[in-house]
Design an enzyme around this catalytic site. Structure first.
Site, mmCIF file in Angstrom:
data_model
loop_
_atom_site.group_PDB
_atom_site.id
_atom_site.type_symbol
_atom_site.label_atom_id
_atom_site.label_comp_id
_atom_site.label_asym_id
_atom_site.label_seq_id
_atom_site.Cartn_x
_atom_site.Cartn_y
_atom_site.Cartn_z
ATOM 1 N N LYS A 54 0.840 -1.204 0.000
ATOM 2 C CA LYS A 54 0.000 0.000 0.000
ATOM 3 C C LYS A 54 0.871 1.248 0.000
ATOM 4 C CE LYS A 54 -3.572 -2.702 2.206
ATOM 5 N NZ LYS A 54 -4.137 -3.231 3.450
ATOM 6 N N GLN A 98 -3.974 -1.526 9.726
ATOM 7 C CA GLN A 98 -3.892 -2.877 9.169
ATOM 8 C C GLN A 98 -4.409 -3.923 10.155
ATOM 9 O OE1 GLN A 98 -2.800 -3.597 5.944
ATOM 10 N NE2 GLN A 98 -3.512 -5.661 6.378
ATOM 11 N N ASP A 121 -10.599 2.972 4.491
ATOM 12 C CA ASP A 121 -10.740 1.510 4.561
ATOM 13 C C ASP A 121 -12.211 1.128 4.795
ATOM 14 O OD1 ASP A 121 -9.281 -0.778 4.228
ATOM 15 O OD2 ASP A 121 -8.862 -1.089 6.359
#
Ligand code: NAP
Length: 288
Positions: A54, A98, A121
């Site tokens: 990412k 994450q 996200d």
């Protein structure tokens, strides 16, 4: 029949080039460089790889990337404090924590803390609720990547039977909402580990999306001839290869179109994260 391959890598490459052009234009016209902050707690090797991907992808698209690597001993208050600082940081447009977090941390509380304006996200319940309401919002990256692949493959969704195997808040559930929204108009069945006769349910599908995390779960006898098969699963074999949830070789003989693993959904997930970050940068400045 041998299925047409839906090439996620090629689509991702094209989309990322377009995104890089848009980022450059935003910089030239408004002096804005979108910024993505990633937070990794602990040193899980797979998570490290994902965060690294990412980071590289956002820099390649011309964005700023802020990586926060925290020790596995990080406490909940310390993590929440970092999220608060990122929420307040003008240079940060998108925040990604994450998953999975170490067991002693409460991921849901952390997700609730992310400012919905920076929730690229799409895991804050405010964002998920807006999607469920049919209101414009950030779309969870993996399901949005699946939808983009279906669009790219010219799959006619209205009225079609879609079966999604997996009901997680990360993939299956938001995808089921996206595909039933007006405009997509699919008829969606969400299967899970308690589903009776999974094979029969899967055989109903014009479009079968598999997101279970079980290597080889879907075999050729579970697929209607000509169906479109999207394999979200990522599993490591004993010899270190990356494989999906679909028994690819045999299903490709039956399906009309199929995504490979690797090279299918994975590259699109990262691409959608970049798209969300660019969108956040614009929205936060009233530019779209
Ligand atoms: P998850 O939270 O573990 O959810 C898995 C879902 O699959 C659950 O709903 C589970 O049912 C269902 N399931 C498990 N075994 C099943 C079986 N034998 N029959 C029917 N349903 C079954 O996983 P996730 O986060 O959604 O991820 C799913 C997979 O996608 C994983 O392999 C993950 O690595 C991969 N993934 C890939 C990407 C990418 O970018 N390529 C992104 C995200 C995830 P229950 O709810 O009943 O337990």
């Amino acid at each position: 029949m041998t299925a047409r391959i839906i090439d996620g890598r090629a689509l991702a490459t094209r989309r990322r080039a377009e995104l890089a052009d848009e980022v450059a234009r935003l910089g030239a016209e408004h002096g804005v460089q979108p910024g993505l902050a990633t937070v990794l707690v602990g040193d899980d090797p797979a998570s490290r790889t994902y965060v690294g991907m990412k980071h590289r992808a956002s820099e390649a698209a011309g964005m700023r990337s802020f990586q926060h690597l925290l020790p596995a001993t990080t406490t909940q208050p310390e993590l929440l404090d970092l999220v608060d600082r990122l929420n307040a940081d003008e240079a940060v447009d998108g925040i990604l924590v994450q998953l999975p977090l170490p067991d002693h941390l409460d991921a849901r509380e952390v997700q609730r803390r992310v400012d919905p304006a920076k929730d690229v996200d799409a895991l804050n319940p405010v964002t998920a609720g807006m999607l469920a309401n049919g209101e414009p919002t950030f779309l969870a990256c993996t399901p949005a990547g699946v939808v983009a692949l279906l669009d790219e493959a010219d799959v006619a969704l209205p009225g079609s039977e879609v079966v999604i195997v997996g009901r997680s808040t990360l993939v299956g559930r938001p995808l089921s909402i996206m595909l039933t929204l007006p405009g997509r108009d699919a008829t969606v069945t969400v299967a899970h580990s308690r589903t009776r006769d999974l094979a029969a349910v899967c055989r109903r599908a014009d479009v079968l999306v598999v997101a279970a995390g079980r290597e080889g779960l879907v075999t050729a006898d579970m697929v209607r001839p000509g169906a479109v098969v999207i394999d979200v699963g990522t599993n490591r074999t004993a010899d270190g290869r990356l494989v999906g949830d679909v028994a690819y070789d045999e299903v490709a003989e039956v399906a009309g179109a199929i995504t490979p693993v690797p090279g299918g959904v994975g590259p699109m997930t990262v691409t959608m994260l970049l798209a969300n970050t660019l969108h956040a940068a614009r929205l936060r400045r009233g530019l779209s």
